[in-house]
Design a protein around this motif. Structure first.
Motif, PDB file in Angstrom:
ATOM      1  N   ASN A  46      42.404  47.083  22.443  1.00 19.93           N
ATOM      2  CA  ASN A  46      42.048  47.796  23.664  1.00 19.93           C
ATOM      3  C   ASN A  46      43.116  48.845  23.959  1.00 19.93           C
ATOM      4  N   LEU A  76      48.625  52.269  26.843  1.00 19.20           N
ATOM      5  CA  LEU A  76      49.083  50.924  26.451  1.00 19.20           C
ATOM      6  C   LEU A  76      48.046  50.344  25.506  1.00 19.20           C
ATOM      7  N   HIS A 122      41.667  41.964  37.570  1.00 17.07           N
ATOM      8  CA  HIS A 122      40.850  41.847  36.364  1.00 17.07           C
ATOM      9  C   HIS A 122      41.558  40.991  35.322  1.00 17.07           C
ATOM     10  N   PHE A 145      35.201  41.327  30.291  1.00 14.57           N
ATOM     11  CA  PHE A 145      36.175  41.864  31.236  1.00 14.57           C
ATOM     12  C   PHE A 145      35.697  41.414  32.608  1.00 14.57           C
ATOM     13  N   VAL A 200      44.504  38.252  28.758  1.00 11.33           N
ATOM     14  CA  VAL A 200      45.368  38.784  29.811  1.00 11.33           C
ATOM     15  C   VAL A 200      44.921  38.118  31.108  1.00 11.33           C
ATOM     16  N   ARG A 250      40.503  42.079  18.463  1.00  9.78           N
ATOM     17  CA  ARG A 250      40.052  43.143  19.354  1.00  9.78           C
ATOM     18  C   ARG A 250      41.254  44.013  19.726  1.00  9.78           C
ATOM     19  N   ILE A 276      41.044  39.348  30.892  1.00  5.07           N
ATOM     20  CA  ILE A 276      40.284  38.992  29.697  1.00  5.07           C
ATOM     21  C   ILE A 276      40.618  37.524  29.472  1.00  5.07           C
ATOM     22  N   ARG A 335      46.705  55.887  30.811  1.00  4.92           N
ATOM     23  CA  ARG A 335      47.265  55.885  32.166  1.00  4.92           C
ATOM     24  C   ARG A 335      48.040  57.168  32.425  1.00  4.92           C
ATOM     25  N   ASP A 378      46.695  46.582  37.979  1.00  8.17           N
ATOM     26  CA  ASP A 378      47.665  47.531  37.437  1.00  8.17           C
ATOM     27  C   ASP A 378      48.012  48.528  38.526  1.00  8.17           C
ATOM     28  N   THR A 433      44.439  51.358  26.977  1.00  8.06           N
ATOM     29  CA  THR A 433      44.298  51.737  28.390  1.00  8.06           C
ATOM     30  C   THR A 433      45.128  52.998  28.634  1.00  8.06           C
ATOM     31  N   HIS A 489      45.211  40.066  37.038  1.00  5.93           N
ATOM     32  CA  HIS A 489      46.261  40.977  37.508  1.00  5.93           C
ATOM     33  C   HIS A 489      45.603  42.261  37.990  1.00  5.93           C
ATOM     34  N   TYR A 515      44.356  41.685  20.808  1.00  2.25           N
ATOM     35  CA  TYR A 515      43.943  40.285  21.011  1.00  2.25           C
ATOM     36  C   TYR A 515      43.562  39.744  19.637  1.00  2.25           C
ATOM     37  N   LEU A 551      32.769  44.209  26.915  1.00  2.00           N
ATOM     38  CA  LEU A 551      33.299  45.473  26.386  1.00  2.00           C
ATOM     39  C   LEU A 551      33.056  45.535  24.881  1.00  2.00           C
ATOM     40  N   ASN A 555      46.664  47.071  23.497  1.00  2.00           N
ATOM     41  CA  ASN A 555      46.667  45.607  23.491  1.00  2.00           C
ATOM     42  C   ASN A 555      45.944  45.122  22.244  1.00  2.00           C
TER      43      ASN A 555
END
Ligand SMILES: O=C(O)CCC(=O)C(=O)O
Ligand SMILES: [Fe+2]
Length: 195
Positions: free
Chosen positions: A188, A102, A174, A140, A113, A186, A176, A192, A118, A190, A116, A106, A156, A104
């Motif tokens: 990011n 995923l 976690h 973070f 974010v 920025r 941001i 998965r 995951d 992730t 939440h 920013y 980060l 992201n």
């Protein structure tokens, strides 16, 4: 002179729980990180999705896009050479294989974010997630679900790697956070394993 271990690295809260997180600055050299930041900003078909909260619909405060090889997430785009190159760097450090990522975006300090974890069922209950950051340094934050006062932060950095280990999503959240200080873009990633 070597820094004494009495102090956490700049911007990192002391006592970061190493069984939950592994942070490494400089996974990707600065020049290559500069190139990847621009590449992702310019070429990814970014979308702003909506989220529902208390029957009201909100625009997600950042742009996102899914890539990889899974039928479980609608609209997932095929791997690109750049994403496969980054995946090849993070997999040996993570100890597992990833079939999706995923992204992201920013755009400024207003993008964020919210708290939440995951732990969607499509990732199993104890997912390992590998996160790579480019561009503006953002904090973070993690907090214990059972005690919100138990909180840590990691800054980060451009080209850095953060491993969210298997226990993190279950007991911790976690985020941001938004920033009142002006923030440059920025990106990011992730990685998965969606099953
Ligand atoms: O941008 C980040 O560092 C975190 C992103 C995140 O938590 C997520 O995509 O679930
Ligand atoms: Fe997350």
């Amino acid at each position: 002179m070597e820094q004494l271990a009495l102090f956490a690295p700049a911007g990192q809260t002391k006592g970061l729980p190493e069984h939950l997180l592994d942070y490494r600055a400089g996974l990707i050299p600065a020049v290559e990180s500069d190139r990847l930041l621009k590449h992702f900003i310019d070429t990814v078909p970014w979308k702003q999705t909506t989220q529902k909260l208390w029957k009201k619909t909100y625009q997600t405060p950042r742009l996102t896009c899914w890539f990889g090889h899974t039928d479980r997430i609608a609209g997932t785009l095929p791997w690109t050479d750049e994403l496969l190159t980054v995946r090849a760097l993070v997999e040996p450090l993570s100890g597992i294989r990833f079939n999706s990522v995923l992204l992201n975006y920013y755009r400024d300090g207003n993008d964020s974010v919210a708290w939440h974890s995951d732990k969607e069922s499509i990732m199993g209950s104890q997912p390992v997630i590998a996160s790579v950051s480019f561009g503006e340094v953002r904090s973070f934050d993690i907090r214990n679900k059972a005690d919100h006062n138990e909180k840590y932060s990691v800054r980060l950095e451009h080209g850095s790697f953060l491993l969210m280990k298997s226990g993190l999503q279950e007991s911790w959240e976690h985020r941001i956070a938004k920033s009142v200080k002006p923030m440059k873009p920025r990106i990011n990633l992730t990685f998965r394993m969606v099953i």
